[in-house]
Design an enzyme around this catalytic site. Structure first.
Site, short mmCIF file in Angstrom:
data_model
loop_
_atom_site.label_atom_id
_atom_site.label_comp_id
_atom_site.label_asym_id
_atom_site.label_seq_id
_atom_site.Cartn_x
_atom_site.Cartn_y
_atom_site.Cartn_z
N ASP A 73 -6.41 -7.00 4.17
CA ASP A 73 -7.53 -6.34 3.48
C ASP A 73 -8.43 -7.40 2.86
O ASP A 73 -9.65 -7.39 3.05
CB ASP A 73 -6.98 -5.41 2.40
CG ASP A 73 -8.08 -4.76 1.59
OD1 ASP A 73 -9.04 -4.27 2.21
OD2 ASP A 73 -8.00 -4.76 0.34
N LYS B 235 3.10 -15.31 2.55
CA LYS B 235 3.31 -16.06 1.30
C LYS B 235 4.81 -16.32 1.21
O LYS B 235 5.48 -15.91 0.26
CB LYS B 235 2.76 -15.24 0.12
CG LYS B 235 2.73 -15.97 -1.20
CD LYS B 235 1.65 -17.03 -1.31
CE LYS B 235 1.74 -17.78 -2.64
NZ LYS B 235 0.80 -18.93 -2.71
N TYR C 9 0.82 -1.21 0.00
CA TYR C 9 0.00 0.00 0.00
C TYR C 9 0.86 1.27 0.00
O TYR C 9 0.44 2.30 -0.49
CB TYR C 9 -0.90 0.04 1.25
CG TYR C 9 -2.20 -0.69 1.11
CD1 TYR C 9 -2.23 -2.05 0.85
CD2 TYR C 9 -3.41 -0.02 1.26
CE1 TYR C 9 -3.43 -2.73 0.75
CE2 TYR C 9 -4.62 -0.68 1.17
CZ TYR C 9 -4.62 -2.03 0.91
OH TYR C 9 -5.81 -2.70 0.81
N ASP D 57 -3.04 -18.31 0.68
CA ASP D 57 -4.06 -19.00 -0.12
C ASP D 57 -4.75 -20.08 0.71
O ASP D 57 -5.98 -20.23 0.68
CB ASP D 57 -3.47 -19.58 -1.42
CG ASP D 57 -2.15 -20.30 -1.24
OD1 ASP D 57 -1.58 -20.23 -0.13
OD2 ASP D 57 -1.68 -20.93 -2.20
N ASP E 114 -12.42 -8.99 4.34
CA ASP E 114 -13.69 -8.99 3.60
C ASP E 114 -14.26 -10.41 3.53
O ASP E 114 -15.46 -10.64 3.68
CB ASP E 114 -13.51 -8.47 2.16
CG ASP E 114 -13.80 -6.98 2.04
OD1 ASP E 114 -13.48 -6.24 3.00
OD2 ASP E 114 -14.33 -6.56 0.99
C1 IPM Z 1 -10.41 -1.28 3.94
C2 IPM Z 1 -10.63 -0.66 2.57
C3 IPM Z 1 -9.46 0.24 2.24
C4 IPM Z 1 -8.20 -0.59 2.23
C5 IPM Z 1 -9.60 1.01 0.92
C6 IPM Z 1 -10.88 1.82 0.87
C7 IPM Z 1 -8.41 1.89 0.63
O1 IPM Z 1 -10.81 -1.67 1.62
O2 IPM Z 1 -10.29 -0.52 4.92
O3 IPM Z 1 -10.37 -2.50 4.04
O4 IPM Z 1 -7.87 -1.22 1.22
O5 IPM Z 1 -7.51 -0.62 3.25
MG MG Z 2 -10.90 -3.62 2.42
#
Ligand code: IPM
Ligand code: MG
Length: 360
Positions: free
Chosen positions: A236, A179, A137, A212, A240
């Protein structure tokens, strides 16, 4: 004395879910809220997602409560155009918020709202500890018409401090995700985590899992995990994925801290009640985004925002019983049948807020 909170409604459904969260907080104590435009909203006003003034206000606050940023209006592949996400990354970096905590614990009332079978997710209670200010990042980026690169870099010190956060937060086991079969940064990560573990936390179990494979186990055997420790981008993606265990990404809160508070009764890093760096107690935000597809329709699920406010009470302000009160009000509202559309129901934002306030 009132707690001074900077609020950043951001874009899309952000303002719709932040306002009710402030209603919830007002029931619980004395807060001073100072709102600043952020993300796309700030680009429209000032040409930058995060202004110096907003960053300074966040540094001076006791904590920052953020809703969501981004939207199609500001989506671009032009490397020179400002992007809402830059505000978020600038804030994380500017406040030194290297530790991102994302707890994933499906509520029994929502077991059947998850796309995963109930018997698979029942009893899951895990924490993703994501490194937030390093890795790909923040590495150097290059771009020409036909070539682009993003550098992934980590220092020993960056790995050590996030590893300590995970070992301090773990009940019994840390799963370090990397990884290391491919990436040099992952090989350093694995070495440093192993060293910190044997030197400082031998009583905690440590395992190393490739990313993975971790992605697979998260859906096939989520109960396997206690605390997942991982670098910025893997965290990240995995968070999710893990959100779906709770039924909806609309349920998942997060805390971003510069020097996380110790769990009660433990000793060591970081110093007692300490806040490193800036002085700000942290940034608290839902894991979900600005949901442009449902903006303005009054149907956004505010629960991840409420639960983020609870994390702010706990980790940012040290108000544990107030935090627990919000969490149990959310839980009881769901037990009584509250369901927003993302959870398969019909309750709007206002109804969801009323239901939670009734139980507070
Ligand atoms: C998160 C989001 C952010 C990230 C984006 C919006 C930059 O996806 O907080 O998980 O990738 O960190
Ligand atoms: Mg995210």
């Amino acid at each position: 004395m009132a707690h001074r909170i900077v609020t950043l409604p951001g874009d899309g459904i952000g303002p719709e879910i932040l306002a009710p969260a402030l209603e919830v907080l007002r029931v619980l104590g004395d807060f001073e809220f100072e709102e600043h435009p952020f993300g796309g909203a700030a680009i429209d006003l000032y040409g930058a997602a995060l202004t110096d003034e907003t960053l300074a206000a966040c540094r001076a606050a006791d904590a920052v409560l953020l809703a969501a940023v981004g939207g199609p209006k500001w989506d671009t592949t032009d490397p020179h155009a400002p992007r809402p996400e830059q505000g978020l990354l600038g804030l994380r970096k500017g406040l030194g918020l290297y530790a991102n905590l994302r707890p994933v614990k499906p509520l029994p009332a929502l077991y059947d709202a998850s796309p995963l079978r109930r018997e698979r997710i029942e009893g899951t209670d895990l924490l993703v500890v994501r490194e937030l200010t390093g890795g790909i990042y923040f590495g150097e980026k290059t771009r020409t018409r036909d070539f682009a690169s993003d550098v992934c870099a980590y220092t020993r010190e960056e790995i050590e401090r996030i590893a300590r956060v995970a070992f301090n937060a773990a009940r019994a086991k840390v799963t370090s995700v990397d990884k290391a079969n491919v990436l040099e940064t992952s090989r350093l990560w694995r070495e440093v985590v192993t060293e910190v573990h044997s030197r400082e936390y031998p009583h905690i179990q440590l395992e190393h899992v490739l990313v993975d494979n971790a992605a697979m186990q998260l859906v096939s055997a989520p109960r396997h995990f206690d605390t997942i420790l991982t670098e910025n981008m893997f965290g990240d993606i995995l968070s999710d994925e893990a959100a779906m265990i709770t039924g909806s990404i609309g349920m998942l809160p997060s805390a971003s801290l510069s020097a996380p508070r110790e769990p009660a009764g433990s000793a060591g890093f970081p110093p007692e009640g300490g806040r490193g760096g800036g002085g700000c107690g942290g940034l608290f935000e839902p894991v979900h985004g600005s949901a442009p597809d449902i903006t303005g329709r009054g149907i956004a699920n505010p629960l991840a925002m409420f639960l983020s406010a609870a994390l702010m009470l706990r980790h940012g302000l040290g108000l544990e019983s107030e935090a627990a009160a919000v969490e149990s009000a959310v839980e009881r509202a769901l037990e009584r049948g509250l369901r927003t559309p993302d959870l398969g129901g019909e309750a709007g934002t206002v109804e969801a807020t009323r239901a939670v306030l009734e139980h507070l």
